[in-house]
Write an enzyme that holds these catalytic residues in place. Sequence first.
Site, PDB file in Angstrom:
ATOM      1  N   ASP A   1       0.808  -1.232   0.000  1.00  0.00           N
ATOM      2  CA  ASP A   1       0.000   0.000   0.000  1.00  0.00           C
ATOM      3  C   ASP A   1       0.836   1.274   0.000  1.00  0.00           C
ATOM      4  O   ASP A   1       0.426   2.285   0.574  1.00  0.00           O
ATOM      5  CB  ASP A   1      -0.965   0.015   1.194  1.00  0.00           C
ATOM      6  CG  ASP A   1      -2.069  -1.022   1.066  1.00  0.00           C
ATOM      7  OD1 ASP A   1      -2.422  -1.358  -0.085  1.00  0.00           O
ATOM      8  OD2 ASP A   1      -2.560  -1.498   2.098  1.00  0.00           O
TER       9      ASP A   1
ATOM     10  N   GLY B   1       1.515   2.708  -2.863  1.00  0.00           N
ATOM     11  CA  GLY B   1       1.051   3.422  -4.044  1.00  0.00           C
ATOM     12  C   GLY B   1       1.665   2.948  -5.341  1.00  0.00           C
ATOM     13  O   GLY B   1       1.582   3.629  -6.363  1.00  0.00           O
TER      14      GLY B   1
ATOM     15  N   LYS C   1       1.000  -7.908 -14.057  1.00  0.00           N
ATOM     16  CA  LYS C   1       1.120  -8.216 -12.634  1.00  0.00           C
ATOM     17  C   LYS C   1       1.018  -9.727 -12.511  1.00  0.00           C
ATOM     18  O   LYS C   1      -0.072 -10.299 -12.633  1.00  0.00           O
ATOM     19  CB  LYS C   1       0.031  -7.533 -11.820  1.00  0.00           C
ATOM     20  CG  LYS C   1       0.138  -7.865 -10.330  1.00  0.00           C
ATOM     21  CD  LYS C   1      -0.393  -6.760  -9.453  1.00  0.00           C
ATOM     22  CE  LYS C   1      -0.059  -7.046  -7.997  1.00  0.00           C
ATOM     23  NZ  LYS C   1      -0.270  -5.891  -7.125  1.00  0.00           N
TER      24      LYS C   1
ATOM     25  N   GLY D   1       2.808  -6.534  -3.065  1.00  0.00           N
ATOM     26  CA  GLY D   1       3.334  -6.153  -1.760  1.00  0.00           C
ATOM     27  C   GLY D   1       4.740  -5.590  -1.861  1.00  0.00           C
ATOM     28  O   GLY D   1       5.129  -4.998  -2.869  1.00  0.00           O
TER      29      GLY D   1
ATOM     30  N   PRO E   1       2.541  13.161  -6.009  1.00  0.00           N
ATOM     31  CA  PRO E   1       1.782  13.708  -4.880  1.00  0.00           C
ATOM     32  C   PRO E   1       0.421  13.040  -4.746  1.00  0.00           C
ATOM     33  O   PRO E   1      -0.059  12.385  -5.679  1.00  0.00           O
ATOM     34  CB  PRO E   1       1.627  15.186  -5.267  1.00  0.00           C
ATOM     35  CG  PRO E   1       1.590  15.169  -6.763  1.00  0.00           C
ATOM     36  CD  PRO E   1       2.530  14.066  -7.179  1.00  0.00           C
TER      37      PRO E   1
END
Length: 210
Positions: A13, A15, A33, A104, A185
Amino acid sequence: MSTRLVVSGTDTDVGKTVFSAALAGALDADYWKPVQAGRDDGTDALRVARLSGLPPERILPERYILNTPASPHYAARIDGITIDTNDLTPPPAKDRPLVIEGAGGLMVPINEDTLFIDVFARWKLPLVLCARTTLGTINHSLLSIEAVKRRDIPLVGIAFIGEDYAESERIICKIGGVRHLGRLPPLSPLTPEALRAAFITSFNLSDFTA
């Protein structure tokens, strides 16, 4: 040969899926993936398809889709299977770039014997490390950089994701001896247009193709 890049993270997590979408879109690449753990909220591949603007055929099918959002070794056990790392071979090179996203963080186990970073070491493809900018990232990032270098994996640099914490970013890159690629950002709302604009503003695409 076209650019082939692995995107991994210092943690889960951080990003990296959003970053992978931005990178794949900017490179006009294929996206893959190999292992998806968890599908209740949709797969990361579907999210990349939505955010990157890439046509459906650029989103390559996963080798394993596991039902539980957990470490792949455990999610696979729950599903009654074992992930065979021999199945995790990157697709043949094409005339366009390829972005591969891990599951992960770097040291997540794929099965009882193998970590994702071990597979990356076998591939020997250049790796982009994604890191958050919040408290704790210095330790996580430096440990991850050390693990990558110890396995002789080519490290493109580190992409930060989050609010601006310039000192953390500076000291990580100085001590780790890695290139600061940029910082993505927070975006609200997160739309394909906003993501594309933020990536163009924050990163130099030539850093990923050199």
